[in-house]
Design a protein around this motif. Structure first.
Motif: not given
Length: 174
Positions: A124-130, A19-27
């Motif tokens: 990840d449903g928040k501000a990040g990515s799985k 997971g990348l907690a503070d990286c949105p998937p588009e980025l």
């Protein structure tokens, strides 16, 4: 699984879940697909570019290997798709080695002719990515066990940390 893997190669296939907690998937996708930017954040890149041959976009990538090993290079195609999976946006990047006569092997560099990668990124449903990644290559030659162990324990997992750092410094807005 004799159908999927007809012969034992003795080579590793890597699977990463993270997971990348503070990286949105588009980025994350933008950073991963931006070859010019990768040259800035990936210290293993010696040469990396995309060219079109016979109407097909092909990527050439030379990877720095530690002394006394020879560098490796890859010639491959890749495709990124944004999918809707039960209402969720999921990005899938597929990459596979190809043989292109316009990209001949270079002296002193070992051509990796068997390479496959699948990358899947979603929110990840928040501000990040799985993130899920499957990676296989046959680096050719004799790779010492210390380097294989380093790749499995440190190099491959560090890739997610490197992408996260790159996302934080990505100059283009998504």
């Amino acid at each position: 699984l004799p159908i999927l893997f007809p012969q034992q190669s003795g080579l590793y296939e890597y699977k990463i879940f993270g997971g990348l907690a503070d990286c949105p998937p588009e980025l994350c996708v933008d950073v991963y697909m931006d070859l010019d930017f990768r040259k800035q954040w990936d210290c293993y890149v010696k040469e990396l570019y995309e060219k079109t041959f016979d109407g097909e976009k092909v990527i050439y990538w030379e990877v720095k290997f530690p002394f006394p090993l020879s560098n490796r290079d890859y010639v491959y195609v890749r495709e990124c798709r944004e999918l809707d999976v039960d209402g969720r946006k999921v990005w899938v990047v597929l990459a596979q080695s190809v043989s292109v006569p316009q990209c001949p092997e270079k002296p002193g560099i070992v051509r990796v002719s068997s390479y496959r990668q699948t990358l899947v990124i979603e929110s990840d449903g928040k501000a990040g990515s799985k993130v899920y990644m499957y990676y296989f290559d046959n680096p050719g030659g004799m790779i010492p066990s210390w380097l294989v162990n380093w790749a499995a324990k440190s190099g491959v997992p560090a890739f997610l940390k490197d992408i996260q750092k790159a996302c934080h410094t990505y100059p283009k807005s998504t």
